[in-house]
Design a protein around this motif. Structure first.
Motif, mmCIF file in Angstrom:
data_model
loop_
_atom_site.group_PDB
_atom_site.id
_atom_site.type_symbol
_atom_site.label_atom_id
_atom_site.label_comp_id
_atom_site.label_asym_id
_atom_site.label_seq_id
_atom_site.Cartn_x
_atom_site.Cartn_y
_atom_site.Cartn_z
ATOM 1 N N ASN A 286 0.861 -1.184 0.000
ATOM 2 C CA ASN A 286 0.000 0.000 0.000
ATOM 3 C C ASN A 286 0.897 1.234 0.000
ATOM 4 N N LEU A 287 1.145 1.772 -1.173
ATOM 5 C CA LEU A 287 2.066 2.892 -1.306
ATOM 6 C C LEU A 287 1.560 4.117 -0.557
ATOM 7 N N GLU A 288 0.264 4.391 -0.654
ATOM 8 C CA GLU A 288 -0.284 5.581 -0.003
ATOM 9 C C GLU A 288 -0.106 5.511 1.515
ATOM 10 N N ARG A 289 -0.371 4.361 2.091
ATOM 11 C CA ARG A 289 -0.200 4.205 3.538
ATOM 12 C C ARG A 289 1.270 4.344 3.934
ATOM 13 N N SER A 290 2.152 3.829 3.113
ATOM 14 C CA SER A 290 3.582 3.950 3.379
ATOM 15 C C SER A 290 4.026 5.407 3.318
ATOM 16 N N GLN A 291 3.477 6.160 2.385
ATOM 17 C CA GLN A 291 3.828 7.581 2.268
ATOM 18 C C GLN A 291 3.305 8.384 3.460
ATOM 19 N N GLU A 292 2.130 8.026 3.950
ATOM 20 C CA GLU A 292 1.586 8.714 5.131
ATOM 21 C C GLU A 292 2.458 8.468 6.356
ATOM 22 N N ARG A 293 2.920 7.239 6.504
ATOM 23 C CA ARG A 293 3.813 6.927 7.620
ATOM 24 C C ARG A 293 5.135 7.671 7.464
ATOM 25 N N ALA A 294 5.642 7.774 6.244
ATOM 26 C CA ALA A 294 6.888 8.493 5.992
ATOM 27 C C ALA A 294 6.756 9.967 6.368
ATOM 28 N N ALA A 295 5.578 10.547 6.147
ATOM 29 C CA ALA A 295 5.356 11.951 6.520
ATOM 30 C C ALA A 295 5.511 12.145 8.030
ATOM 31 N N THR A 296 5.075 11.168 8.816
ATOM 32 C CA THR A 296 5.254 11.235 10.273
ATOM 33 C C THR A 296 6.728 11.206 10.639
ATOM 34 N N VAL A 297 7.489 10.371 9.960
ATOM 35 C CA VAL A 297 8.928 10.290 10.226
ATOM 36 C C VAL A 297 9.611 11.599 9.860
ATOM 37 N N VAL A 298 9.212 12.207 8.762
ATOM 38 C CA VAL A 298 9.781 13.500 8.370
ATOM 39 C C VAL A 298 9.531 14.543 9.460
ATOM 40 N N ARG A 299 8.329 14.548 10.010
ATOM 41 C CA ARG A 299 8.013 15.497 11.091
ATOM 42 C C ARG A 299 8.908 15.256 12.316
ATOM 43 N N LEU A 300 9.124 14.022 12.675
ATOM 44 C CA LEU A 300 10.001 13.709 13.809
ATOM 45 C C LEU A 300 11.428 14.160 13.533
ATOM 46 N N MET A 301 11.881 13.960 12.313
ATOM 47 C CA MET A 301 13.243 14.391 11.961
ATOM 48 C C MET A 301 13.377 15.903 12.045
ATOM 49 N N GLU A 302 12.338 16.611 11.643
ATOM 50 C CA GLU A 302 12.385 18.072 11.744
ATOM 51 C C GLU A 302 12.369 18.516 13.207
ATOM 52 N N GLU A 303 11.512 17.906 14.015
ATOM 53 C CA GLU A 303 11.424 18.292 15.427
ATOM 54 C C GLU A 303 12.732 18.065 16.168
ATOM 55 N N GLN A 304 13.480 17.042 15.775
ATOM 56 C CA GLN A 304 14.725 16.713 16.460
ATOM 57 C C GLN A 304 15.947 17.345 15.803
#
Length: 738
Positions: A286-304
């Motif tokens: 499920n590419l769309e679900r994988s991309q949504e999860r990746a967006a969460t990781v991007v946010r964590l990387m920015e916060e840290q």
């Protein structure tokens, strides 16, 4: 002044200190309470003494116990650290090996088994990938000693709040603890203990208190033995990331077609996002679900602080996408089939990393998939459960494309091109005519299409009927084949002998059990699409048997010398080349003038045969050009009869759509067909013994009118593209004049 006799006061300062009488009331008050004061002070002192005594016991015992536990823990950690192997030995812990499949041009198109892309380190992978892992899994990785008390307390609190046990659900595990789990606390897979690798991994991940204690000791031992980057390196190489990928290098190759050292922030975020649930978030699922999860990781990387606001925005606006090979869903039916053609210890059960080069042509594969989709979208109800399969190969048996069902993007699914055994119906008839031609019969021999019955021992009378329930009188063998008359086929099979027909079909590659009775001639036996298409390939290449194959060579990763090479290809001769060329000429008539008209190609010769099984449960078209052989099957998995579908309909249309795409841009080659000699004397002298009819001159003229169109009397294999075009024009003119 006179002395009055009173006593003189002393010579002191007057009332320098307060009179003691001022405090007298207090003394009296104290004297009133004095009887109870000693009693209350005694109790207080007694209680205080008891508590003090208990505290001293607890403290003395406690610090000694703590010291002992600390010493024991230290000894355990130290002992375990001494038993740990060199870190390099922990990078690849797979129980199974991998299989990488290459297409005919050498490009990777599929993977099987547990893919390991090769050892990488925490310093050699992309910094974005390293940061994404830490931001997602353990942001204090470089500060703790293997355990995170804060993380454990937080996990326990969340578990209790969510109604679970304190150790159920969130574990508060550090990256070090996760790495300890990945290597199963140093316990290797043993097939005598665990039935499979899945059971082994489940045992490694159990959450009992004792297991958690062992995990804590092992994690701290790893912190003693290895550096932080070494621990992270083990994790990077051992983590499972879906689709059979073990380690981030394999996952990066699997999903993006590039090394883990080259991934961008958006790709790194997608890979790190898989850690929480590899199968659920795998982009191939499920590419769309994988991309949504990746967006969460991007946010964590920015916060840290691992990504700037600009970098995070760019990664979010441009989510990662799959490579072309990943989009192809790991090779689908073809890859599954190839895995069954090699030895199990080098394919399905391999413990080594294997490279297999195959015959797959991805351009042809895409053409086959598109043909099924386009025809079904245009001609079949959306709610229909009918299935379809198509297979395309070269004349030597090299399989170039395979689709085993309408759902083309699959892996491990039921393959109707190789696994399904179905009745081919009239698509079997070319083997009857091949047997007849090989014993000297001519395409212009005559045979009567009339009521006909056979006494079958043990079964009674067998009376075949034509598809339209009509009789057509005396016809040539060519006419009977191109119009797919049943009665002439049964009579011809009886004439040449059913054993002869069975042998010809079997020698051409029909390995299934063939019917013993006269219904054999009408395709009552079951066969797979792979068998049937391979048998037609034998006709195309001049009458020699063909063994379909997809494996070209197999070798171990890192070795140049192959362990095995192709086992298929052209085999023994079944019928004479002249017989095969005459049969091709007759099968060309099926397309230009008979039931296979919908398979006609505008720019080149086509030969083939339609087939519809009893009760219309199966519909086939199998045919070939000078370059490729293709077979198409349509039917229901549960044998439900098809509605208004025969081999001359949808199967022929799918065949035509696929082959039109396959031959686009290819040079025109002429079919190797031989037109028989034609004169009236031959026709009059070759009346079938089973016909029993007197042939008149007018009947001969009628037959000639229906036959002549492309009867040069010479083999056509050496012609030019212009010759082929002129021959087709003559055929079209003759057909229109009729």
């Amino acid at each position: 002044m006179s002395n009055t006799g009173r006593k003189k006061p002393p010579l002191v300062a007057e009332r320098r200190y307060p009179k003691k009488t001022v405090a007298a009331p207090k003394k009296r008050a104290a004297s009133k309470r004095s009887p109870t004061k000693p009693k209350r002070g005694l109790i207080r002192r007694l209680i205080s003494a008891i508590f003090s005594w208990i505290f001293r016991i607890i403290w003395g015992f406690g610090w000694r116990l703590t010291l002992v536990c600390t010493l024991l823990l230290g000894l355990a950690v130290g002992y375990v650290s001494l038993t740990l192997p060199p870190v390099e030995q922990l990078f690849d812990g797979r129980a199974r090996g991998s299989v990488t499949l290459l297409d005919a041009s050498g490009s990777v198109f599929a993977w099987r088994g547990d893919q390991f892309g090769g050892a990488v380190t925490a310093t050699s992978v992309s910094p974005h990938l390293k940061n994404a892992i830490i931001a997602t899994e353990d942001k204090r990785f470089y500060q703790h000693f293997g355990l995170s008390p804060r993380g454990i307390a937080s996990a326990v609190r969340i578990n209790l709040r969510e109604g679970r046990g304190p150790l159920s659900g969130h574990g508060g595990s550090t990256l070090t603890q996760q790495t300890a789990k990945l290597i199963c606390l140093g316990v290797d897979f043993d097939p005598t203990i665990w039935k499979d690798e899945a059971a082994y991994e489940a045992d490694c991940r159990q959450g009992s208190l004792a297991r958690k204690a062992k995990e804590a000791i092992y994690s701290m031992a790893m912190e003693v033995k290895y550096t932080k980057n070494e621990i992270l390196t083990v994790y990077i190489n051992r983590a499972f990331l879906g689709a059979g990928a073990r380690g981030f290098e394999a996952a990066s190759q699997r999903y993006f077609g590039k090394s883990a050292a080259m991934v961008a922030p958006n790709e790194a975020a997608m890979l790190a996002g898989l850690l929480v649930a590899p199968t659920r978030y795998a982009p191939t699922n499920n590419l769309e679900r994988s991309q949504e999860r990746a967006a969460t990781v991007v946010r964590l990387m920015e916060e840290q602080g691992y990504l700037s606001a600009t970098e995070a925005k760019q990664a979010s606006l441009s989510p990662a996408t799959l490579s072309q090979a990943a989009q192809a869903k790991a090779g689908g039916y073809f890859a599954d089939w190839v895995m069954t053609t090699g030895p199990d210890f080098f394919t399905r059960n391999t413990t080594e990393d294997v490279i297999i080069r195959t015959t797959l042509d991805q351009r042809i594969q895409r053409a086959a998939e598109a043909a099924i989709k386009d025809v079904f979208d245009a001609k079949v109800s959306k709610t229909s459960g009918a299935q379809a399969a198509i297979l395309i190969m070269s004349a030597d048996g090299a399989v170039r494309a395979m689709v085993g069902g309408r759902q083309t993007q699959v892996s491990g699914a039921f393959n109707r091109a190789t696994m399904a055994k179905r009745q081919p119906g009239s698509a079997f008839k070319p083997f009857v005519y091949a047997a007849a031609l090989d014993i000297g019969r001519s395409p212009f021999d005559l045979i009567n299409d009339e009521a006909y019955c056979i006494d079958v021992p043990g079964s009674g009378k067998y009376c075949p009927n034509n598809y339209n329930d009509k009789f057509h009188g005396t016809v040539t063998l060519t006419e009977a084949l191109k119009k797919s008359y049943n009665i002439p086929a049964v009579k011809l099979a009886q004439e040449v002998g059913l054993d002869t027909v069975r042998k010809v079909a079997s020698d051409f590659g029909i390995e299934s059990d063939l019917a013993q009775g006269p219904a054999l001639a009408l395709g009552a036996s079951e066969a797979s699409l792979l068998e049937m298409t391979g048998a037609y390939a034998g006709i195309l290449n001049g009458g020699s048997a063909v063994t379909p194959y997809g494996l070209i060579e197999l070798k171990l990763l890192g070795n140049e010398d192959p362990l095995m090479t192709a086992t298929g290809g052209i085999g023994e001769r079944v019928i004479q080349q002249e017989s095969a060329e005459k049969l091709i000429w007759m099968m060309n008539k099926v397309v230009t003038e008979g039931t296979g008209g919908r398979a006609r190609l505008a720019d080149r010769d086509v030969a083939g045969k339609t087939g519809t099984s009893q009760s219309a449960k199966d519909a086939w078209f199998i045919g070939f050009t000078a370059d490729y052989v293709a077979g198409v099957w349509i039917g229901y998995d549960d044998n439900t009869p098809l509605q208004d579908v025969t081999g001359s309909g949808l199967p022929a249309e799918i065949w035509q759509e696929a082959m039109k795409r396959v031959h686009e841009g290819l040079p025109i080659h002429v079919l190797p067909m031989r037109a028989p000699e034609t004169n009236e004397g031959q026709l009059l002298g070759k009346i079938s013994p089973q016909g029993g009819a007197r042939q008149t001159q007018s009947a001969v003229e009628q037959l000639l009118e229906g036959i002549f169109g492309s009867t040069s009397g010479t083999r056509a294999s050496g012609g030019t593209p212009q010759d082929a075009k002129e021959r087709q024009d003559r055929q079209l003119n003759n057909r229109e004049s009729r």
